[in-house]
Scaffold this active site. Sequence first.
Site, PDB file in Angstrom:
ATOM      1  N   GLU A  35      79.125 -11.604 -59.376  1.00 56.94           N
ATOM      2  CA  GLU A  35      79.040 -13.032 -59.712  1.00 56.94           C
ATOM      3  C   GLU A  35      77.614 -13.415 -60.102  1.00 56.94           C
ATOM      4  O   GLU A  35      77.377 -14.145 -61.062  1.00 56.94           O
ATOM      5  CB  GLU A  35      79.475 -13.893 -58.521  1.00 56.94           C
ATOM      6  CG  GLU A  35      80.916 -13.687 -58.085  1.00 56.94           C
ATOM      7  CD  GLU A  35      81.087 -12.616 -57.024  1.00 56.94           C
ATOM      8  OE1 GLU A  35      80.405 -11.571 -57.097  1.00 56.94           O
ATOM      9  OE2 GLU A  35      81.911 -12.819 -56.130  1.00 56.94           O
ATOM     10  N   CYS A  88      80.856 -13.683 -51.903  1.00 56.15           N
ATOM     11  CA  CYS A  88      80.099 -13.663 -50.646  1.00 56.15           C
ATOM     12  C   CYS A  88      79.288 -14.966 -50.505  1.00 56.15           C
ATOM     13  O   CYS A  88      79.154 -15.757 -51.449  1.00 56.15           O
ATOM     14  CB  CYS A  88      79.174 -12.446 -50.592  1.00 56.15           C
ATOM     15  SG  CYS A  88      77.662 -12.639 -51.567  1.00 56.15           S
ATOM     16  N   CYS A  99      76.383 -15.470 -53.033  1.00 55.53           N
ATOM     17  CA  CYS A  99      76.862 -15.841 -54.370  1.00 55.53           C
ATOM     18  C   CYS A  99      77.332 -17.291 -54.392  1.00 55.53           C
ATOM     19  O   CYS A  99      77.137 -18.001 -55.378  1.00 55.53           O
ATOM     20  CB  CYS A  99      77.980 -14.908 -54.827  1.00 55.53           C
ATOM     21  SG  CYS A  99      77.373 -13.281 -55.304  1.00 55.53           S
TER      22      CYS A  99
HETATM   23  N1  THU Z   1      80.611  -7.604 -54.036  1.00 56.55           N
HETATM   24  C1  THU Z   1      80.560  -8.337 -55.197  1.00 56.55           C
HETATM   25  O1  THU Z   1      79.992  -7.889 -56.197  1.00 56.55           O
HETATM   26  N2  THU Z   1      81.164  -9.549 -55.217  1.00 56.55           N
HETATM   27  C2  THU Z   1      81.922 -10.056 -54.207  1.00 56.55           C
HETATM   28  O2  THU Z   1      82.474 -11.133 -54.333  1.00 56.55           O
HETATM   29  C3  THU Z   1      82.079  -9.301 -52.960  1.00 56.55           C
HETATM   30  C4  THU Z   1      81.219  -8.101 -52.818  1.00 56.55           C
HETATM   31  C5  THU Z   1      80.026  -6.271 -54.041  1.00 56.55           C
HETATM   32  C6  THU Z   1      78.765  -6.101 -53.254  1.00 56.55           C
HETATM   33  C7  THU Z   1      78.781  -4.607 -52.995  1.00 56.55           C
HETATM   34  O3  THU Z   1      78.246  -3.931 -54.122  1.00 56.55           O
HETATM   35  C8  THU Z   1      80.246  -4.276 -52.899  1.00 56.55           C
HETATM   36  O4  THU Z   1      80.940  -5.343 -53.495  1.00 56.55           O
HETATM   37  C9  THU Z   1      80.737  -4.063 -51.493  1.00 56.55           C
HETATM   38  O5  THU Z   1      80.337  -5.080 -50.664  1.00 56.55           O
END
Ligand code: THU
Length: 144
Positions: free
Chosen positions: A74, A104, A107
């Site tokens: 994101e 998360c 984000c």
């Molecule tokens: N992650 C994202 O890119 N976006 C989300 O909404 C949730 C988590 C990524 C962070 C990390 O690289 C992986 O997913 C596992 O946590």
Amino acid sequence: MGNNKWECIRKNRIGDPLLIDDKVLLQIANDVRANAYCPYSNFPVGAALLCSDGTVFTGVNVENAVNGLSICAERTAIFKAVSEGHHDFVKLAVTCKGNHCQPCGACRQVIYEHAPDIEILMGNPGGKFVRTTIRDLLPEAFSL
Ligand code: THU
């Protein structure tokens, strides 16, 4: 939608916002997951950010061997867009494996900063998705 049109959207050219409905935006987010760099989590995430002029910016998670330097899909999409001079965001689609992909906390704060009225589509590769807003995901958000 022909392949040319799809390529234009993937390359962040201006598209026709009317053609970019929810399913298309989720499909773009899901397609770009293939570019995720996630050797540590093996958890590819894709994002597609729709601007009011129809431009779509994509993002993936890019991890790092040093803890704390990874970035989520994101934020990649938002930072790409802002650094290209875009500020008017209407919708953000996110997909990952599982039920549906919830952004998360970090984000959520970044999304709120740049797009407090944005709609968010939290999806999965099978096409299932939940529609929400950043205001619902981050109530009582901090801002200056
Ligand atoms: N992650 C994202 O890119 N976006 C989300 O909404 C949730 C988590 C990524 C962070 C990390 O690289 C992986 O997913 C596992 O946590």
